[in-house]
Design a protein around this motif. Structure first.
Motif, PDB file in Angstrom:
ATOM      1  N   GLN A 147     -30.152 -20.784  37.555  1.00 19.91           N
ATOM      2  CA  GLN A 147     -30.031 -20.636  39.001  1.00 19.91           C
ATOM      3  C   GLN A 147     -28.667 -21.168  39.450  1.00 19.91           C
ATOM      4  O   GLN A 147     -27.645 -20.751  38.963  1.00 19.91           O
ATOM      5  N   GLU A 148     -28.666 -22.132  40.385  1.00 17.88           N
ATOM      6  CA  GLU A 148     -27.408 -22.701  40.892  1.00 17.88           C
ATOM      7  C   GLU A 148     -27.100 -24.058  40.268  1.00 17.88           C
ATOM      8  O   GLU A 148     -26.100 -24.684  40.605  1.00 17.88           O
ATOM      9  N   ALA A 149     -27.952 -24.530  39.386  1.00 17.02           N
ATOM     10  CA  ALA A 149     -27.795 -25.880  38.849  1.00 17.02           C
ATOM     11  C   ALA A 149     -26.736 -25.938  37.760  1.00 17.02           C
ATOM     12  O   ALA A 149     -26.419 -24.941  37.115  1.00 17.02           O
ATOM     13  N   ASP A 150     -26.199 -27.136  37.569  1.00 18.27           N
ATOM     14  CA  ASP A 150     -25.271 -27.395  36.475  1.00 18.27           C
ATOM     15  C   ASP A 150     -26.083 -27.881  35.283  1.00 18.27           C
ATOM     16  O   ASP A 150     -26.601 -29.009  35.298  1.00 18.27           O
ATOM     17  N   PRO A 151     -26.237 -27.085  34.242  1.00 19.66           N
ATOM     18  CA  PRO A 151     -27.114 -27.477  33.135  1.00 19.66           C
ATOM     19  C   PRO A 151     -26.608 -28.680  32.355  1.00 19.66           C
ATOM     20  O   PRO A 151     -27.387 -29.365  31.686  1.00 19.66           O
ATOM     21  N   ASP A 152     -25.318 -28.960  32.405  1.00 16.42           N
ATOM     22  CA  ASP A 152     -24.774 -30.065  31.622  1.00 16.42           C
ATOM     23  C   ASP A 152     -25.281 -31.428  32.081  1.00 16.42           C
ATOM     24  O   ASP A 152     -25.098 -32.418  31.376  1.00 16.42           O
ATOM     25  N   THR A 153     -25.913 -31.492  33.265  1.00 17.10           N
ATOM     26  CA  THR A 153     -26.411 -32.776  33.745  1.00 17.10           C
ATOM     27  C   THR A 153     -27.591 -33.282  32.929  1.00 17.10           C
ATOM     28  O   THR A 153     -27.771 -34.495  32.774  1.00 17.10           O
ATOM     29  N   VAL A 154     -28.406 -32.370  32.395  1.00 20.97           N
ATOM     30  CA  VAL A 154     -29.586 -32.802  31.635  1.00 20.97           C
ATOM     31  C   VAL A 154     -29.760 -32.054  30.313  1.00 20.97           C
ATOM     32  O   VAL A 154     -30.462 -32.535  29.427  1.00 20.97           O
ATOM     33  N   ILE A 155     -29.143 -30.879  30.178  1.00 19.22           N
ATOM     34  CA  ILE A 155     -29.273 -30.101  28.935  1.00 19.22           C
ATOM     35  C   ILE A 155     -28.133 -30.462  27.999  1.00 19.22           C
ATOM     36  O   ILE A 155     -26.959 -30.425  28.393  1.00 19.22           O
ATOM     37  N   THR A 156     -28.454 -30.824  26.766  1.00 23.20           N
ATOM     38  CA  THR A 156     -27.439 -31.280  25.829  1.00 23.20           C
ATOM     39  C   THR A 156     -27.470 -30.446  24.550  1.00 23.20           C
ATOM     40  O   THR A 156     -28.421 -29.732  24.269  1.00 23.20           O
ATOM     41  N   GLY A 157     -26.420 -30.617  23.758  1.00 23.14           N
ATOM     42  CA  GLY A 157     -26.365 -29.991  22.437  1.00 23.14           C
ATOM     43  C   GLY A 157     -26.315 -28.483  22.514  1.00 23.14           C
ATOM     44  O   GLY A 157     -25.967 -27.871  23.525  1.00 23.14           O
ATOM     45  N   GLY A 158     -26.655 -27.864  21.400  1.00 19.75           N
ATOM     46  CA  GLY A 158     -26.668 -26.420  21.325  1.00 19.75           C
ATOM     47  C   GLY A 158     -25.372 -25.840  20.795  1.00 19.75           C
ATOM     48  O   GLY A 158     -24.360 -26.525  20.647  1.00 19.75           O
ATOM     49  N   THR A 159     -25.408 -24.541  20.510  1.00 19.46           N
ATOM     50  CA  THR A 159     -24.242 -23.806  20.011  1.00 19.46           C
ATOM     51  C   THR A 159     -23.706 -22.899  21.108  1.00 19.46           C
ATOM     52  O   THR A 159     -24.442 -22.035  21.601  1.00 19.46           O
ATOM     53  N   PRO A 160     -22.450 -23.076  21.525  1.00 14.27           N
ATOM     54  CA  PRO A 160     -21.891 -22.207  22.574  1.00 14.27           C
ATOM     55  C   PRO A 160     -21.840 -20.752  22.111  1.00 14.27           C
ATOM     56  O   PRO A 160     -21.472 -20.470  20.969  1.00 14.27           O
ATOM     57  N   LEU A 161     -22.199 -19.833  23.007  1.00 12.66           N
ATOM     58  CA  LEU A 161     -22.185 -18.416  22.661  1.00 12.66           C
ATOM     59  C   LEU A 161     -21.339 -17.591  23.640  1.00 12.66           C
ATOM     60  O   LEU A 161     -20.489 -16.822  23.237  1.00 12.66           O
ATOM     61  N   ASN A 162     -21.619 -17.721  24.948  1.00 11.85           N
ATOM     62  CA  ASN A 162     -20.926 -16.923  25.970  1.00 11.85           C
ATOM     63  C   ASN A 162     -21.034 -15.430  25.659  1.00 11.85           C
ATOM     64  O   ASN A 162     -20.041 -14.725  25.513  1.00 11.85           O
ATOM     65  N   SER A 163     -22.275 -14.954  25.556  1.00 14.27           N
ATOM     66  CA  SER A 163     -22.534 -13.572  25.150  1.00 14.27           C
ATOM     67  C   SER A 163     -23.309 -12.832  26.232  1.00 14.27           C
ATOM     68  O   SER A 163     -23.983 -13.428  27.074  1.00 14.27           O
ATOM     69  N   ASP A 164     -23.226 -11.527  26.200  1.00 13.70           N
ATOM     70  CA  ASP A 164     -24.056 -10.699  27.061  1.00 13.70           C
ATOM     71  C   ASP A 164     -25.522 -10.830  26.638  1.00 13.70           C
ATOM     72  O   ASP A 164     -25.824 -11.067  25.466  1.00 13.70           O
ATOM     73  N   ILE A 165     -26.421 -10.661  27.591  1.00 15.26           N
ATOM     74  CA  ILE A 165     -27.848 -10.663  27.282  1.00 15.26           C
ATOM     75  C   ILE A 165     -28.211  -9.353  26.592  1.00 15.26           C
ATOM     76  O   ILE A 165     -27.904  -8.274  27.095  1.00 15.26           O
ATOM     77  N   SER A 166     -28.835  -9.450  25.436  1.00 16.79           N
ATOM     78  CA  SER A 166     -29.251  -8.245  24.730  1.00 16.79           C
ATOM     79  C   SER A 166     -30.553  -8.500  23.986  1.00 16.79           C
ATOM     80  O   SER A 166     -30.832  -9.631  23.568  1.00 16.79           O
ATOM     81  N   TYR A 167     -31.312  -7.450  23.836  1.00 16.02           N
ATOM     82  CA  TYR A 167     -32.597  -7.520  23.138  1.00 16.02           C
ATOM     83  C   TYR A 167     -32.413  -8.007  21.705  1.00 16.02           C
ATOM     84  O   TYR A 167     -33.098  -8.918  21.243  1.00 16.02           O
ATOM     85  N   GLY A 168     -31.474  -7.419  20.983  1.00 18.78           N
ATOM     86  CA  GLY A 168     -31.266  -7.780  19.580  1.00 18.78           C
ATOM     87  C   GLY A 168     -30.843  -9.221  19.405  1.00 18.78           C
ATOM     88  O   GLY A 168     -31.290  -9.901  18.468  1.00 18.78           O
ATOM     89  N   LEU A 169     -29.971  -9.712  20.300  1.00 13.19           N
ATOM     90  CA  LEU A 169     -29.490 -11.080  20.182  1.00 13.19           C
ATOM     91  C   LEU A 169     -30.622 -12.078  20.417  1.00 13.19           C
ATOM     92  O   LEU A 169     -30.762 -13.057  19.665  1.00 13.19           O
ATOM     93  N   LEU A 170     -31.445 -11.847  21.424  1.00 18.94           N
ATOM     94  CA  LEU A 170     -32.553 -12.760  21.701  1.00 18.94           C
ATOM     95  C   LEU A 170     -33.549 -12.791  20.549  1.00 18.94           C
ATOM     96  O   LEU A 170     -33.987 -13.869  20.124  1.00 18.94           O
ATOM     97  N   VAL A 171     -33.910 -11.632  20.037  1.00 19.02           N
ATOM     98  CA  VAL A 171     -34.859 -11.575  18.920  1.00 19.02           C
ATOM     99  C   VAL A 171     -34.270 -12.260  17.689  1.00 19.02           C
ATOM    100  O   VAL A 171     -34.973 -12.975  16.955  1.00 19.02           O
TER     101      VAL A 171
END
Length: 264
Positions: A147-171
């Motif tokens: 939504q409008e929130a800044d996820p970095d305030t509470v969400i940590t870690g993970g692998t940066p992707l910066n990708s389009d949303i796609s069916y194949g990528l999510l699966v």
């Protein structure tokens, strides 16, 4: 000076007294909503009982007990900040997020820049298809829309992707053999920004005992910032939705599409 409305014994009551009681009641109600379902509510009730006990002991002239309780009350404010640090942080985050969200919404309407997600948008279709497939195969999944929130305030870690949303990528991300499947996928501005992200886990004791860590993480992050989460259960294959600390379990395909349309 406001006119006197009536008296209760020797106590005069005017309009300001009504307003005072109403504001205090509203603040207490908001505090209850903020703390309900967490251990902090029990601590808060205990501190209120401690303060009331102090008043009773003082009125009865029990000086020793009153002096002991006074030491706790004198450091009460600092204790509240320390004990309720997560709740205070959550309250300020929600206040700031909602204020910024309202401001941005007004400017967007004035400038005619409100983005729309149509019912047949490719992102909505891809997420819906991916979740239906993962539900059928009982593949666990957790998707966060910021939504409008800044996820970095509470969400940590993970692998940066910066990708389009796609069916194949999510699966592919949530496939059981994928190194990124254990965690959350984060969507910002209709793009996948990271995978395998770590979310705070809810301490809400009212959540059903059957829900696992994935669902508790979804509820936990929505308690702290303005995000929504979509979850697929690895045990049952059911799809769930979390928002504002509330969990809606077992949603069907139509409900999933409606929620994506509203919150993507």
């Amino acid at each position: 000076m406001l006119p006197l409305l009536f008296k209760i014994g020797f106590l005069p009551v005017d309009l300001w007294d009504f307003l005072d009681v109403f504001i205090v009641a509203l603040i207490l109600y908001q505090l209850y909503r903020l703390l309900k379902g967490s251990i902090a509510l029990n601590i808060f009730v205990g501190m209120v009982l401690l303060f009331l006990s102090y008043q009773v002991f003082q009125a009865l002239g029990m000086n020793l007990l009153s002096s002991i309780l006074t030491q706790f009350i004198n450091i009460g404010f600092v204790s509240l900040i320390i004990i309720f640090q997560p709740e205070v942080r959550r309250f300020l985050l929600l206040l700031g997020t909602n204020t910024l969200k309202q401001r941005d919404s007004v400017w967007s309407r004035l400038l005619g820049r409100e983005a729309e997600v149509h019912a047949n948008s490719p992102e909505l279709e891809d997420i819906s298809r991916a979740f239906q497939r993962m539900a059928a195969s009982k593949t666990g999944a957790l998707l966060v829309c910021t939504q409008e929130a800044d996820p970095d305030t509470v969400i940590t870690g993970g692998t940066p992707l910066n990708s389009d949303i796609s069916y194949g990528l999510l699966v592919s991300i949530f496939h059981k053999e994928s190194p990124l499947h254990d965690g959350a996928v984060v969507i910002e501005n209709r793009r996948i920004t990271r995978a395998s992200a770590i979310l705070p886990v809810s301490e809400n004791s009212k959540l059903p005992a059957a829900v696992g860590l994935r669902h508790r993480a979804a509820v936990g992050v929505t308690e702290k910032i303005d995000v929504v989460c979509f979850i697929v259960s690895e045990e049952t294959g059911k799809i769930s939705f979390a928002r504002s600390g509330e969990l809606e379990r077992g949603i069907d395909e139509r409900r999933l599409r409606d929620l994506l349309l509203n919150y993507l």
